[in-house]
Write a protein that holds these residues in place. Structure first.
Motif, PDB file in Angstrom:
ATOM      1  N   ALA A 282       0.835  -1.203   0.000  1.00 22.33           N
ATOM      2  CA  ALA A 282       0.000   0.000   0.000  1.00 22.33           C
ATOM      3  C   ALA A 282       0.869   1.251   0.000  1.00 22.33           C
ATOM      4  O   ALA A 282       0.568   2.245  -0.680  1.00 22.33           O
ATOM      5  CB  ALA A 282      -0.921  -0.012   1.213  1.00 22.33           C
ATOM      6  N   TRP A 283       1.934   1.218   0.767  1.00 23.44           N
ATOM      7  CA  TRP A 283       2.859   2.349   0.813  1.00 23.44           C
ATOM      8  C   TRP A 283       3.494   2.582  -0.561  1.00 23.44           C
ATOM      9  O   TRP A 283       3.667   3.722  -0.995  1.00 23.44           O
ATOM     10  CB  TRP A 283       3.936   2.112   1.862  1.00 23.44           C
ATOM     11  N   ALA A 284       3.801   1.510  -1.273  1.00 22.44           N
ATOM     12  CA  ALA A 284       4.372   1.644  -2.613  1.00 22.44           C
ATOM     13  C   ALA A 284       3.371   2.300  -3.566  1.00 22.44           C
ATOM     14  O   ALA A 284       3.752   3.104  -4.414  1.00 22.44           O
ATOM     15  CB  ALA A 284       4.805   0.277  -3.137  1.00 22.44           C
ATOM     16  N   PHE A 285       2.075   1.966  -3.428  1.00 22.15           N
ATOM     17  CA  PHE A 285       1.059   2.651  -4.219  1.00 22.15           C
ATOM     18  C   PHE A 285       1.095   4.150  -3.939  1.00 22.15           C
ATOM     19  O   PHE A 285       1.003   4.967  -4.833  1.00 22.15           O
ATOM     20  CB  PHE A 285      -0.328   2.114  -3.852  1.00 22.15           C
ATOM     21  N   LYS A 286       1.223   4.476  -2.674  1.00 22.11           N
ATOM     22  CA  LYS A 286       1.234   5.880  -2.256  1.00 22.11           C
ATOM     23  C   LYS A 286       2.381   6.648  -2.917  1.00 22.11           C
ATOM     24  O   LYS A 286       2.222   7.819  -3.272  1.00 22.11           O
ATOM     25  CB  LYS A 286       1.362   5.928  -0.733  1.00 22.11           C
ATOM     26  N   VAL A 299       3.986  16.894   0.421  1.00 25.38           N
ATOM     27  CA  VAL A 299       4.163  16.302   1.744  1.00 25.38           C
ATOM     28  C   VAL A 299       3.027  15.314   2.000  1.00 25.38           C
ATOM     29  O   VAL A 299       1.888  15.535   1.584  1.00 25.38           O
ATOM     30  CB  VAL A 299       4.215  17.389   2.843  1.00 25.38           C
ATOM     31  N   MET A 300       3.356  14.199   2.667  1.00 30.05           N
ATOM     32  CA  MET A 300       2.369  13.170   2.978  1.00 30.05           C
ATOM     33  C   MET A 300       2.004  13.216   4.459  1.00 30.05           C
ATOM     34  O   MET A 300       2.681  13.848   5.257  1.00 30.05           O
ATOM     35  CB  MET A 300       2.925  11.791   2.606  1.00 30.05           C
ATOM     36  N   ASN A 332       6.137   3.956   7.941  1.00 32.81           N
ATOM     37  CA  ASN A 332       6.809   4.415   6.723  1.00 32.81           C
ATOM     38  C   ASN A 332       6.721   5.932   6.588  1.00 32.81           C
ATOM     39  O   ASN A 332       7.693   6.593   6.230  1.00 32.81           O
ATOM     40  CB  ASN A 332       6.182   3.746   5.497  1.00 32.81           C
ATOM     41  N   ALA A 333       5.546   6.485   6.863  1.00 34.80           N
ATOM     42  CA  ALA A 333       5.381   7.932   6.747  1.00 34.80           C
ATOM     43  C   ALA A 333       6.287   8.667   7.732  1.00 34.80           C
ATOM     44  O   ALA A 333       6.906   9.680   7.389  1.00 34.80           O
ATOM     45  CB  ALA A 333       3.921   8.316   6.985  1.00 34.80           C
ATOM     46  N   ARG A 334       6.364   8.132   8.945  1.00 33.00           N
ATOM     47  CA  ARG A 334       7.181   8.800   9.961  1.00 33.00           C
ATOM     48  C   ARG A 334       8.670   8.640   9.714  1.00 33.00           C
ATOM     49  O   ARG A 334       9.485   9.313  10.348  1.00 33.00           O
ATOM     50  CB  ARG A 334       6.802   8.253  11.339  1.00 33.00           C
ATOM     51  N   GLY A 335       9.022   7.765   8.788  1.00 39.20           N
ATOM     52  CA  GLY A 335      10.423   7.632   8.405  1.00 39.20           C
ATOM     53  C   GLY A 335      10.876   8.689   7.422  1.00 39.20           C
ATOM     54  O   GLY A 335      12.074   8.795   7.134  1.00 39.20           O
ATOM     55  N   LEU A 336       9.938   9.475   6.906  1.00 43.98           N
ATOM     56  CA  LEU A 336      10.292  10.556   5.998  1.00 43.98           C
ATOM     57  C   LEU A 336      10.888  11.720   6.772  1.00 43.98           C
ATOM     58  O   LEU A 336      10.616  11.908   7.961  1.00 43.98           O
ATOM     59  CB  LEU A 336       9.051  11.027   5.235  1.00 43.98           C
ATOM     60  N   ASN A 338      10.116  14.716   6.385  1.00 47.96           N
ATOM     61  CA  ASN A 338       9.068  15.709   6.617  1.00 47.96           C
ATOM     62  C   ASN A 338       7.711  15.055   6.357  1.00 47.96           C
ATOM     63  O   ASN A 338       7.513  14.395   5.330  1.00 47.96           O
ATOM     64  CB  ASN A 338       9.254  16.907   5.675  1.00 47.96           C
ATOM     65  N   PHE A 339       6.775  15.174   7.287  1.00 50.75           N
ATOM     66  CA  PHE A 339       5.440  14.613   7.116  1.00 50.75           C
ATOM     67  C   PHE A 339       4.481  15.355   8.044  1.00 50.75           C
ATOM     68  O   PHE A 339       4.897  16.102   8.941  1.00 50.75           O
ATOM     69  CB  PHE A 339       5.426  13.108   7.426  1.00 50.75           C
ATOM     70  N   ILE A 340       3.178  15.152   7.826  1.00 51.80           N
ATOM     71  CA  ILE A 340       2.145  15.746   8.675  1.00 51.80           C
ATOM     72  C   ILE A 340       1.533  14.651   9.535  1.00 51.80           C
ATOM     73  O   ILE A 340       1.092  13.621   9.019  1.00 51.80           O
ATOM     74  CB  ILE A 340       1.072  16.444   7.837  1.00 51.80           C
ATOM     75  N   GLU A 341       1.491  14.878  10.829  1.00 58.86           N
ATOM     76  CA  GLU A 341       0.982  13.890  11.781  1.00 58.86           C
ATOM     77  C   GLU A 341      -0.496  14.142  12.038  1.00 58.86           C
ATOM     78  O   GLU A 341      -0.872  15.094  12.710  1.00 58.86           O
ATOM     79  CB  GLU A 341       1.758  13.973  13.090  1.00 58.86           C
ATOM     80  N   LEU A 342      -1.354  13.273  11.465  1.00 57.70           N
ATOM     81  CA  LEU A 342      -2.786  13.372  11.699  1.00 57.70           C
ATOM     82  C   LEU A 342      -3.282  12.361  12.719  1.00 57.70           C
ATOM     83  O   LEU A 342      -4.378  12.515  13.266  1.00 57.70           O
ATOM     84  CB  LEU A 342      -3.550  13.153  10.378  1.00 57.70           C
ATOM     85  N   ARG A 343      -2.499  11.311  12.994  1.00 55.36           N
ATOM     86  CA  ARG A 343      -2.973  10.228  13.829  1.00 55.36           C
ATOM     87  C   ARG A 343      -2.794  10.499  15.322  1.00 55.36           C
ATOM     88  O   ARG A 343      -3.699  10.269  16.125  1.00 55.36           O
ATOM     89  CB  ARG A 343      -2.258   8.936  13.450  1.00 55.36           C
ATOM     90  N   VAL A 344      -1.635  10.981  15.703  1.00 56.15           N
ATOM     91  CA  VAL A 344      -1.323  11.153  17.126  1.00 56.15           C
ATOM     92  C   VAL A 344      -2.348  12.016  17.857  1.00 56.15           C
ATOM     93  O   VAL A 344      -2.754  11.682  18.981  1.00 56.15           O
ATOM     94  CB  VAL A 344       0.105  11.710  17.304  1.00 56.15           C
ATOM     95  N   PRO A 345      -2.823  13.138  17.278  1.00 58.96           N
ATOM     96  CA  PRO A 345      -3.768  13.976  18.040  1.00 58.96           C
ATOM     97  C   PRO A 345      -5.066  13.269  18.410  1.00 58.96           C
ATOM     98  O   PRO A 345      -5.733  13.680  19.362  1.00 58.96           O
ATOM     99  CB  PRO A 345      -4.040  15.144  17.081  1.00 58.96           C
TER     100      PRO A 345
END
Length: 608
Positions: A282-286, A299-300, A332-336, A338-345
């Motif tokens: 799925a990440w590869a699709f992204k 940015v993802m 995978n996203a957090r390994g970039l 730069n990314f936007i964190e939508l899950r933690v909040p």
């Protein structure tokens, strides 16, 4: 319509339009993409509030001749709306209506740019866009999940067969409980600032975000971005990366022409709707989305949880995680860099997939386990400083980052399985449910797609997509009949049953605007369209599957010997191939034998 060449020709044209040194960019918040269409015989008047996020010196509107069809099983196909006629005004001072367009014809299948209005509107000014549609079946937006209100108390949308005002005045009637809106999909003009394309799904567009207010900012990203930067909210419920790539020509044109930055929230529906079990796949699709935006800052984001609850999400202890794969996706996203964190909040504990609660209040942050509600969206908006920093710090998509051709590197969202005993040719075939495959190629829309298919049970729901190029798809329907879907959004179902347990040769040819489906060498279904929407001209997104989604989308099947061609290979009754292709045939774009892997062969069209 902007052709999808994989590099930024739209941006060059935009720069030239904007005057010395100034590109033409999105200027306001508040625009949404259409995902439905009004029937014939209606007219409409809409008063929509937007807020200038830069100092406006001139503006023009961009209207869609398409909508993202959400018919079951084919989410987010860009479907031609047909031509329609529109007139527009802006109301900056109450009761003063300045005409922008008069009887503008919006052309079916693309984005139509209206007239330029020279006007001074300071940044931060909330003003109204009035849109009157006098003829044609026109596209509009409504919340497809719960039909929530999307308009504030001073906004109106009246769609009817009679009694609709033809010019703005006072407070028009709203006959849709403020749940519908239509109008431009971009409000553009010369700007030296940032303009953001928000691409995503129902959380991006703000499903369950019922705290509608005068700002028009709804959803997990717009609430953070809207108070500072202009944006186009491209969220469509049910969208996922593969659908966005395969059928997103007009959306990509908007983002590439009128935005400097792209925020990509797509992903959850690869697991939620497509039943992917491979987070890395799925990440590869992204990864295939970003390269469409050469020269843009991109940015993802991470993905919010999905789970169920036995106490209405009052506590975390009584929640059951439903999509554990999203945790690895987020890793995978957090390994970039730069990314936007939508899950933690909105999450109870780090990446465990449960919604945050206070232990007392039912439905505090979600009521369905998939979408935030007002409080949840507010928690995400509270991190807006970090969101804006990630946007401004985004890296530029490098030139030529779009894969030229990758027939030998197709991506599977789930681990494919192979049958070595019942194949048509070679030593095996792709078999079983869940193989979900995507590739991107340089080249024009193929004129022929073909494969061998074997199945025994007709789909219980809609159909199985066997092979697809964007909206053009060979299908096996619930009836067991072979058929195809065209770029006009039509399901063309033959009377030929192919779910008899035998191998059948399926081929779809396109000649001009005429489609022909061939089953075992004989025409089984045909369709002639007034026009064909170009799909990924220059960059061709292609997919094939054995069972693309949940069980309601049909049973598993087997496919073998998939080939795509840039020629109309079949023009009359023929004998299906009696042996596998070699790979050097004239007109061949790509070929997959599917004996034991997704490794393919690039044909001479892509190698010479």
């Amino acid at each position: 319509m902007t052709p999808d060449l994989g590099f930024d020709i739209p941006d060059i044209a935009t720069l030239l339009q904007g005057g010395p040194g100034l590109p033409v960019l999105q200027l306001t918040n508040g625009v949404l993409l259409p995902q439905s269409q009004i029937g014939a015989g209606n007219t409409g008047m809409c008063r929509r509030a937007v807020t200038a996020r830069v100092n406006i010196t001139s503006l023009k509107f961009v209207f869609p001749g398409w909508y993202c069809s959400q018919s079951s099983g084919f989410l987010n196909q860009e479907t031609a709306s047909g031509n329609y006629t529109v007139s527009t005004w802006v109301e900056v001072s109450a009761g003063t209506y300045v005409a922008v367009d008069t009887n503008l014809t919006v052309v079916s299948g693309g984005n139509t740019v209206g007239s330029t209005l020279s006007i001074s509107i300071p940044s931060g000014t909330r003003f109204f866009v009035w849109t009157y549609i006098s003829s044609g079946q026109f596209p509009y937006y409504t919340d497809a999940v719960l039909s929530n209100s999307v308009l504030w108390t001073d906004e109106y949308c009246n769609i009817n067969t009679s009694g609709v005002a033809t010019a703005p005045s006072g407070s028009p009637v709203d006959n849709g409980n403020r749940k519908r809106v239509f109008g431009p999909v971009a409000i553009v003009g010369p700007s030296s600032g940032i303009a953001v394309a928000l691409i995503g799904d129902s959380r991006t567009v703000g499903t369950n975000d019922t705290a509608v207010d005068s700002s028009s900012d709804r959803g997990n990203l717009a609430r953070s971005v809207g108070p500072t930067y202009p944006y186009i909210n491209m969220g469509i419920g049910g969208d996922d990366p593969s659908m966005w790539i395969a059928a997103g020509v007009n959306r990509r044109a908007l983002a590439r022409s009128y935005c400097t930055h792209v925020v990509d929230e797509l992903g959850i529906n690869l697991f939620n709707n497509r039943n992917m079990t491979n987070a890395n796949g799925a990440w590869a699709f992204k990864q295939r989305v970003g390269p469409f935006f050469t020269g843009k800052k991109y940015v993802m984001t991470t993905l919010e949880p999905k789970d169920s609850s036995t106490d209405s999400f009052t506590t975390a202890a009584n929640q059951t995680v439903l999509l554990p794969e999203s945790a690895n996706f987020n890793t995978n996203a957090r390994g970039l860099s730069n990314f936007i964190e939508l899950r933690v909040p909105v999450e109870d504990q780090g990446n465990l997939g449960k919604w945050i609660t206070d232990g007392v209040t039912a439905g505090l942050n979600t009521t369905d386990g998939l979408h935030p509600v007002n409080h949840g969206y507010a928690l995400q908006a509270a991190t807006s400083t970090a969101v804006l920093a990630a946007i401004t710090g985004a890296g530029v998509v490098a030139a030529n980052s779009q894969p030229v051709a990758d027939a030998t590197g197709l991506t599977a969202g789930n681990a494919p399985t192979y049958d070595t005993s019942t194949q048509k040719f070679g030593t095996g075939c792709l078999s079983g449910g869940g193989a979900y495959v995507l590739g991107i190629f340089s080249g024009s829309l193929p004129k022929t797609m073909e494969c061998w298919y074997k199945g025994t049970v007709a789909g219980s729901g809609n159909n199985i997509r066997i092979i697809a190029s964007g909206a053009t798809q060979i299908c096996v329907y619930a009836s067991g009949f072979a058929g195809f879907r065209d770029t006009g959004g039509n399901n063309n179902i033959s009377s030929t049953v192919v779910t008899d347990g035998n191998w059948h040769h399926l081929a779809l040819t396109v000649s001009g605007t005429t489609y022909n489906l061939w089953v075992d060498g004989v025409v089984a279904a045909t369709r002639a369209l007034a026009s064909v929407i170009a799909e990924n001209v220059g960059v061709f997104a292609f997919r094939f599957d054995t069972n693309i989604s949940s069980p309601t989308m049909g049973p598993a099947c087997s496919i073998d010997e998939v080939a795509i061609w840039n020629t109309e290979r079949y023009t009359g009754t023929f004998s299906p191939p009696g042996s596998p292709y070699v790979g050097n045939e004239s007109g061949l774009m790509a070929l997959w034998h599917l004996d034991s892997s997704l490794a393919g062969i690039l044909g001479p069209v892509l190698t010479t």
